[in-house]
Each structure stands twice: as structure tokens, then as C-alpha cells.
Design a protein around this motif. Structure first.
Motif, PDB file in Angstrom:
ATOM      1  N   ARG A   1       0.746  -1.563  -0.272  1.00 39.15           N
ATOM      2  CA  ARG A   1       0.391  -0.145   0.011  1.00 39.15           C
ATOM      3  C   ARG A   1       0.914   1.011   0.185  1.00 39.15           C
ATOM      4  O   ARG A   1       0.774   2.284  -0.807  1.00 39.15           O
ATOM      5  N   ILE A   2       1.966   1.075   0.573  1.00 35.13           N
ATOM      6  CA  ILE A   2       2.959   2.517   0.936  1.00 35.13           C
ATOM      7  C   ILE A   2       3.584   2.582  -0.767  1.00 35.13           C
ATOM      8  O   ILE A   2       3.762   4.005  -1.178  1.00 35.13           O
ATOM      9  N   LYS A   3       3.930   1.263  -1.364  1.00 36.47           N
ATOM     10  CA  LYS A   3       5.261   1.673  -3.149  1.00 36.47           C
ATOM     11  C   LYS A   3       3.375   1.787  -3.684  1.00 36.47           C
ATOM     12  O   LYS A   3       3.966   3.147  -4.182  1.00 36.47           O
ATOM     13  N   ARG A   4       3.110   1.588  -3.528  1.00 35.03           N
ATOM     14  CA  ARG A   4       1.184   2.442  -4.563  1.00 35.03           C
ATOM     15  C   ARG A   4       0.594   3.695  -4.177  1.00 35.03           C
ATOM     16  O   ARG A   4       0.911   4.613  -5.440  1.00 35.03           O
ATOM     17  N   ALA A   5       1.077   3.789  -3.235  1.00 33.07           N
ATOM     18  CA  ALA A   5       0.453   5.309  -2.302  1.00 33.07           C
ATOM     19  C   ALA A   5       1.957   6.745  -2.804  1.00 33.07           C
ATOM     20  O   ALA A   5       0.782   7.424  -2.809  1.00 33.07           O
ATOM     21  N   LYS A   6       3.010   5.220  -3.037  1.00 34.56           N
ATOM     22  CA  LYS A   6       4.177   6.507  -3.494  1.00 34.56           C
ATOM     23  C   LYS A   6       4.255   6.836  -5.263  1.00 34.56           C
ATOM     24  O   LYS A   6       4.947   8.297  -5.220  1.00 34.56           O
ATOM     25  N   VAL A   7       3.783   5.738  -5.622  1.00 35.01           N
ATOM     26  CA  VAL A   7       3.507   5.724  -6.456  1.00 35.01           C
ATOM     27  C   VAL A   7       2.775   6.698  -7.691  1.00 35.01           C
ATOM     28  O   VAL A   7       2.665   7.708  -8.311  1.00 35.01           O
ATOM     29  N   ARG A   8       1.573   7.142  -6.862  1.00 32.25           N
ATOM     30  CA  ARG A   8       0.913   8.511  -6.940  1.00 32.25           C
ATOM     31  C   ARG A   8       1.041   9.666  -6.359  1.00 32.25           C
ATOM     32  O   ARG A   8       1.068  10.756  -7.785  1.00 32.25           O
ATOM     33  N   ASP A   9       1.133   8.969  -6.003  1.00 37.16           N
ATOM     34  CA  ASP A   9       2.022  10.069  -5.136  1.00 37.16           C
ATOM     35  C   ASP A   9       3.437  11.082  -6.561  1.00 37.16           C
ATOM     36  O   ASP A   9       2.582  13.281  -6.869  1.00 37.16           O
ATOM     37  N   ASP A  10       4.233  10.302  -6.512  1.00 34.22           N
ATOM     38  CA  ASP A  10       5.124  10.474  -7.508  1.00 34.22           C
ATOM     39  C   ASP A  10       4.420  11.417  -8.716  1.00 34.22           C
ATOM     40  O   ASP A  10       4.797  12.167 -10.108  1.00 34.22           O
ATOM     41  N   LEU A  11       3.474  10.518  -9.377  1.00 32.40           N
ATOM     42  CA  LEU A  11       3.093  11.249 -10.681  1.00 32.40           C
ATOM     43  C   LEU A  11       1.804  12.164 -10.245  1.00 32.40           C
ATOM     44  O   LEU A  11       2.270  12.867 -10.921  1.00 32.40           O
ATOM     45  N   LYS A  12       1.765  12.455  -9.270  1.00 29.11           N
ATOM     46  CA  LYS A  12       0.270  13.688  -9.075  1.00 29.11           C
ATOM     47  C   LYS A  12       1.948  15.061  -9.000  1.00 29.11           C
ATOM     48  O   LYS A  12       1.218  16.189  -9.314  1.00 29.11           O
ATOM     49  N   SER A  13       2.547  14.955  -8.443  1.00 28.76           N
ATOM     50  CA  SER A  13       3.588  16.282  -8.102  1.00 28.76           C
ATOM     51  C   SER A  13       4.382  16.097  -9.331  1.00 28.76           C
ATOM     52  O   SER A  13       4.814  16.882  -9.777  1.00 28.76           O
ATOM     53  N   GLY A  14       4.621  15.217 -10.390  1.00 28.00           N
ATOM     54  CA  GLY A  14       5.308  15.571 -12.263  1.00 28.00           C
ATOM     55  C   GLY A  14       6.770  14.800 -11.553  1.00 28.00           C
ATOM     56  O   GLY A  14       7.766  14.500 -12.416  1.00 28.00           O
ATOM     57  N   LYS A  15       6.465  13.745 -10.561  1.00 28.65           N
ATOM     58  CA  LYS A  15       8.364  13.655 -10.406  1.00 28.65           C
ATOM     59  C   LYS A  15       8.505  11.849 -11.128  1.00 28.65           C
ATOM     60  O   LYS A  15       9.286  11.829 -11.631  1.00 28.65           O
ATOM     61  N   LEU A  16       7.266  11.529 -11.472  1.00 28.57           N
ATOM     62  CA  LEU A  16       7.620  10.642 -12.560  1.00 28.57           C
ATOM     63  C   LEU A  16       6.430  10.703 -14.445  1.00 28.57           C
ATOM     64  O   LEU A  16       5.132  11.197 -14.100  1.00 28.57           O
ATOM     65  N   SER A  17       6.360  10.305 -14.905  1.00 33.45           N
ATOM     66  CA  SER A  17       5.713  10.438 -16.189  1.00 33.45           C
ATOM     67  C   SER A  17       4.613   8.628 -15.683  1.00 33.45           C
ATOM     68  O   SER A  17       4.179   7.930 -16.058  1.00 33.45           O
ATOM     69  N   LEU A  18       3.425   9.494 -16.762  1.00 32.24           N
ATOM     70  CA  LEU A  18       2.308   8.681 -16.827  1.00 32.24           C
ATOM     71  C   LEU A  18       3.186   7.332 -17.548  1.00 32.24           C
ATOM     72  O   LEU A  18       2.888   5.791 -17.371  1.00 32.24           O
ATOM     73  N   LYS A  19       3.641   7.321 -18.941  1.00 33.02           N
ATOM     74  CA  LYS A  19       4.180   6.806 -19.191  1.00 33.02           C
ATOM     75  C   LYS A  19       5.294   5.413 -18.904  1.00 33.02           C
ATOM     76  O   LYS A  19       5.717   4.631 -19.157  1.00 33.02           O
ATOM     77  N   LYS A  20       5.996   5.970 -17.600  1.00 36.76           N
ATOM     78  CA  LYS A  20       7.129   5.304 -16.990  1.00 36.76           C
ATOM     79  C   LYS A  20       6.385   4.697 -15.953  1.00 36.76           C
ATOM     80  O   LYS A  20       6.876   3.347 -15.455  1.00 36.76           O
ATOM     81  N   VAL A  21       5.040   5.200 -15.518  1.00 38.43           N
ATOM     82  CA  VAL A  21       4.120   4.324 -14.705  1.00 38.43           C
ATOM     83  C   VAL A  21       3.992   2.976 -14.884  1.00 38.43           C
ATOM     84  O   VAL A  21       3.753   2.123 -14.825  1.00 38.43           O
ATOM     85  N   LEU A  22       3.265   3.038 -16.707  1.00 36.54           N
ATOM     86  CA  LEU A  22       2.816   2.298 -16.720  1.00 36.54           C
ATOM     87  C   LEU A  22       4.191   0.901 -17.239  1.00 36.54           C
ATOM     88  O   LEU A  22       3.619   0.266 -17.963  1.00 36.54           O
ATOM     89  N   GLY A  23       5.067   1.596 -17.721  1.00 35.99           N
ATOM     90  CA  GLY A  23       6.633   0.720 -17.817  1.00 35.99           C
ATOM     91  C   GLY A  23       6.587   0.236 -16.141  1.00 35.99           C
ATOM     92  O   GLY A  23       7.014  -0.726 -17.129  1.00 35.99           O
ATOM     93  N   MET A  24       5.988   0.213 -15.709  1.00 38.17           N
ATOM     94  CA  MET A  24       6.036  -0.697 -13.979  1.00 38.17           C
ATOM     95  C   MET A  24       5.090  -1.007 -13.876  1.00 38.17           C
ATOM     96  O   MET A  24       4.691  -1.747 -12.739  1.00 38.17           O
ATOM     97  N   LYS A  25       4.130  -1.581 -15.215  1.00 39.89           N
ATOM     98  CA  LYS A  25       3.460  -2.591 -15.260  1.00 39.89           C
ATOM     99  C   LYS A  25       3.562  -3.864 -14.223  1.00 39.89           C
ATOM    100  O   LYS A  25       2.392  -4.596 -14.020  1.00 39.89           O
ATOM    101  N   ASP A  26       4.774  -4.606 -14.857  1.00 38.34           N
ATOM    102  CA  ASP A  26       5.155  -5.395 -14.658  1.00 38.34           C
ATOM    103  C   ASP A  26       5.603  -5.885 -12.726  1.00 38.34           C
ATOM    104  O   ASP A  26       5.402  -7.079 -13.012  1.00 38.34           O
ATOM    105  N   ASP A  27       6.089  -4.666 -12.172  1.00 35.85           N
ATOM    106  CA  ASP A  27       6.175  -4.803 -11.015  1.00 35.85           C
ATOM    107  C   ASP A  27       4.919  -5.500 -10.743  1.00 35.85           C
ATOM    108  O   ASP A  27       3.600  -5.289 -10.304  1.00 35.85           O
ATOM    109  N   PRO A  28       5.513  -6.490  -9.147  1.00 33.89           N
ATOM    110  CA  PRO A  28       3.653  -6.878  -8.660  1.00 33.89           C
ATOM    111  C   PRO A  28       2.964  -6.158  -8.128  1.00 33.89           C
ATOM    112  O   PRO A  28       1.753  -6.317  -7.972  1.00 33.89           O
ATOM    113  N   VAL A  29       3.608  -5.095  -7.627  1.00 34.21           N
ATOM    114  CA  VAL A  29       3.183  -4.460  -6.429  1.00 34.21           C
ATOM    115  C   VAL A  29       2.352  -2.954  -7.475  1.00 34.21           C
ATOM    116  O   VAL A  29       0.889  -2.869  -6.970  1.00 34.21           O
ATOM    117  N   VAL A  30       3.287  -2.751  -8.295  1.00 36.19           N
ATOM    118  CA  VAL A  30       2.195  -1.870  -8.727  1.00 36.19           C
ATOM    119  C   VAL A  30       1.490  -2.502 -10.193  1.00 36.19           C
ATOM    120  O   VAL A  30       0.562  -1.556 -10.466  1.00 36.19           O
TER     121      VAL A  30
END
Length: 102
Positions: free
Chosen positions: A22-51
Motif C-alpha cells: 500500500r505504501i509503495k502504491r501510494a508513493k507511485v501515485r504521489d510521484d505521478l501527481k507531483s510530476g516526478k514520474l510520467s504516466l509512461k514510466k508508471v505504465l512501464g512499471m506494470k510488470d512490478d507485482p505491487v504497481v
């Protein structure tokens, strides 16, 4: 399917694992919201079992300027099921989502 009977130690380990996810997913959402991560990068992390277990609707709602109503509309336009998770997105759905939200 019956619920497995866990020892107190096994139960505690499972709770810790769920909390970490839950903490890792929340961090990804926060990073996406703040602009630290792009949508493309998050979609690229879809093979991560948590994300990969994050719902697509939650991901869209995290984007600045998007809420529940817009997320539902976009998912309907792109023919993505309401219950779809990131790891379940097909190549075409992923490309369409990137094109629509970029």
C-alpha cells in the motif's frame, strides 16, 4: 475456498507485506501527481507485482485535473473495464491511454 489458518507470526508477516505494498502504491501515485514520474514510466512499471495491482481508474484519478467522473468517461471511451488493473492492460489499451492523457 476456505480461509487459511495462519499462525500469529505468519499473520503479522502478511500484514507487513500488505502495508508495504500500500505504501509503495501510494508513493507511485504521489510521484505521478507531483510530476516526478510520467504516466509512461508508471505504465512501464506494470510488470512490478505491487504497481501492477493498481487499478487503472485509480491511476487516472491521480492525474492532476482528473476525478472520478472524468476517469469513468475516459475508461468507457477506451473500452477499459472498470475493474481493470495496470498489469491487465493490453498494448492497444495502454497506447490509447497514453495518447488520451498525454
Amino acid at each position: 475456498m476456505a480461509i487459511p489458518q495462519l499462525s500469529p507470526a505468519e499473520r503479522q508477516a502478511a500484514l507487513e507485506k500488505a502495508k508495504a505494498a500500500r505504501i509503495k502504491r501510494a508513493k507511485v501515485r504521489d510521484d505521478l501527481k507531483s510530476g516526478k514520474l510520467s504516466l509512461k514510466k508508471v505504465l512501464g512499471m506494470k510488470d512490478d507485482p505491487v504497481v501492477g495491482r493498481m487499478k487503472v481508474s485509480t491511476l487516472i484519478e491521480t492525474m492532476p485535473g482528473y476525478g472520478k467522473a472524468k476517469a469513468e468517461k475516459i475508461m468507457a471511451e477506451l473500452h477499459i473495464a472498470e475493474s481493470r488493473r495496470l498489469r491487465g492492460l493490453g498494448e492497444r489499451q495502454e497506447a490509447a491511454l497514453l495518447e488520451r492523457l498525454s
